[in-house]
Design an enzyme around this catalytic site. Structure first.
Site, mmCIF file in Angstrom:
data_model
loop_
_atom_site.group_PDB
_atom_site.id
_atom_site.type_symbol
_atom_site.label_atom_id
_atom_site.label_comp_id
_atom_site.label_asym_id
_atom_site.label_seq_id
_atom_site.Cartn_x
_atom_site.Cartn_y
_atom_site.Cartn_z
ATOM 1 N N GLU A 38 0.863 -1.191 0.000
ATOM 2 C CA GLU A 38 0.000 0.000 0.000
ATOM 3 C C GLU A 38 0.907 1.253 0.000
ATOM 4 O OE1 GLU A 38 -1.981 0.060 3.786
ATOM 5 O OE2 GLU A 38 -3.397 1.638 3.228
ATOM 6 N N LYS A 109 -9.404 2.235 -1.693
ATOM 7 C CA LYS A 109 -9.612 1.541 -0.410
ATOM 8 C C LYS A 109 -10.951 1.905 0.233
ATOM 9 C CE LYS A 109 -7.021 0.756 3.924
ATOM 10 N NZ LYS A 109 -5.763 1.110 4.624
ATOM 11 N N CYS A 142 -5.022 -3.448 2.502
ATOM 12 C CA CYS A 142 -4.736 -3.519 3.936
ATOM 13 C C CYS A 142 -5.960 -3.736 4.811
ATOM 14 C CB CYS A 142 -3.935 -2.294 4.363
ATOM 15 S SG CYS A 142 -2.964 -2.642 5.866
HETATM 16 C C1 ACM Z 1 -3.744 -0.098 7.245
HETATM 17 O O1 ACM Z 1 -4.860 -0.258 6.772
HETATM 18 N N1 ACM Z 1 -2.755 0.430 6.552
HETATM 19 C C2 ACM Z 1 -3.454 -0.488 8.628
#
Ligand code: ACM
Length: 264
Positions: A38, A109, A142
């Site tokens: 990420e 995300k 993530c």
């Molecule tokens: C995250 O979602 N980078 C902990």
């Protein structure tokens, strides 16, 4: 099919240096698909939305996407990489999917973690599954792992492999992804970073490394260190994810009792 996790230690704000490191790591290897962490070009801990906006780039026109596209062409591989995406005055925590023939898609995300909510807009793209020819790859980022619906959506939409660019801080993810793979019968490639950032005094973010590849039966095929940059390549047969039978009487998808599950 050869798939790779690329575990890096980005230097905050130094996009050129971070891209060079990625290029050096990948150019020394041979695989069909690589997953990168990420926010792999910028680093993670933005002080605020203004700073995120300044380092973010448009997708696919921005220079980082162009560079990663070049790398895909040079290595004839598919790459999935987390980037800060600028769209007008909005910033998203996104991941691009590119291949030897060009740009394939972008995912933003959905589940923002902690102070990410101060810097990014929540994703507005559905969880995508891309047909790469020999396999279908779904993408989540993530903290999406903490919500089982993310991976379930990808699996129900036909993903054989879930690519999971990450900057993990919670210790539970590597273990939890084993269950996610078992319950969905898919491969997962979690590509994490290492190192720490403390750009906001008193708010140290320590990243746990342990990037990993898990198979559809919950077997860990590879797990990286907690603290080193590294690249690990594993050979898999993605077709194994197409068989959802648990035994001769049970099937992971067909036996779901959607009539009894609570929706929404
Ligand atoms: C995250 O979602 N980078 C902990």
């Amino acid at each position: 099919m050869k798939i790779g996790i690329v575990q890096t230690h980005p230097v905050f704000g130094d996009i050129d240096r971070n891209l060079k490191k990625i290029t050096d790591l990948i150019s020394s290897q041979s695989a069909d698909l690589y997953v990168l962490p990420e926010l792999c070009t910028t680093g993670y801990q933005f002080k605020d939305r203004k700073e995120a906006l300044a380092l973010a780039e448009s997708i696919p026109e921005g220079p980082s996407t162009k560079k990663i596209l070049e790398l895909a062409q040079d290595t004839q591989a598919f790459l999935i990489a987390g980037l800060a995406e600028r769209n007008g005055e909005k910033v998203y925590n996104s991941a691009i999917t590119v291949g030897p023939d060009g740009f394939i898609g972008c995912y933003r995300k959905a589940h923002l973690f902690g102070a990410e909510k101060n810097c990014f807009s929540p994703g507005d793209t559905p969880f995508p599954v891309f047909d790469l020819g020999s396999t279908r790859v779904g993408v989540m980022i993530c903290f999406d792992w903490r919500f089982p619906e993310s991976m379930r959506s990808l699996a129900l939409d036909g993903a054989d492999i879930v690519a999971h660019p990450s900057n993990l801080v919670l210790p539970d993810c590597p273990q939890s992804m084993i269950t996610r793979c078992l319950e969905n019968g898919v491969f997962a490639i979690t590509a994490d970073r290492v190192g720490a950032e403390e750009r906001i005094p008193g708010q140290t973010m320590k990243f746990i490394g342990q990037s990993q590849i898990v198979d559809p039966y919950g077997k860990v095929l590879a797990r990286a260190s907690q603290d080193k940059e590294e690249i690990i390549i594993v050979e898999i047969d993605p077709q194994k994810a197409r068989n959802k039978a648990i035994n001769s009487n049970n099937n992971l998808f067909e036996d779901r009792r959607v009539d009894l599950y609570r929706r929404g």
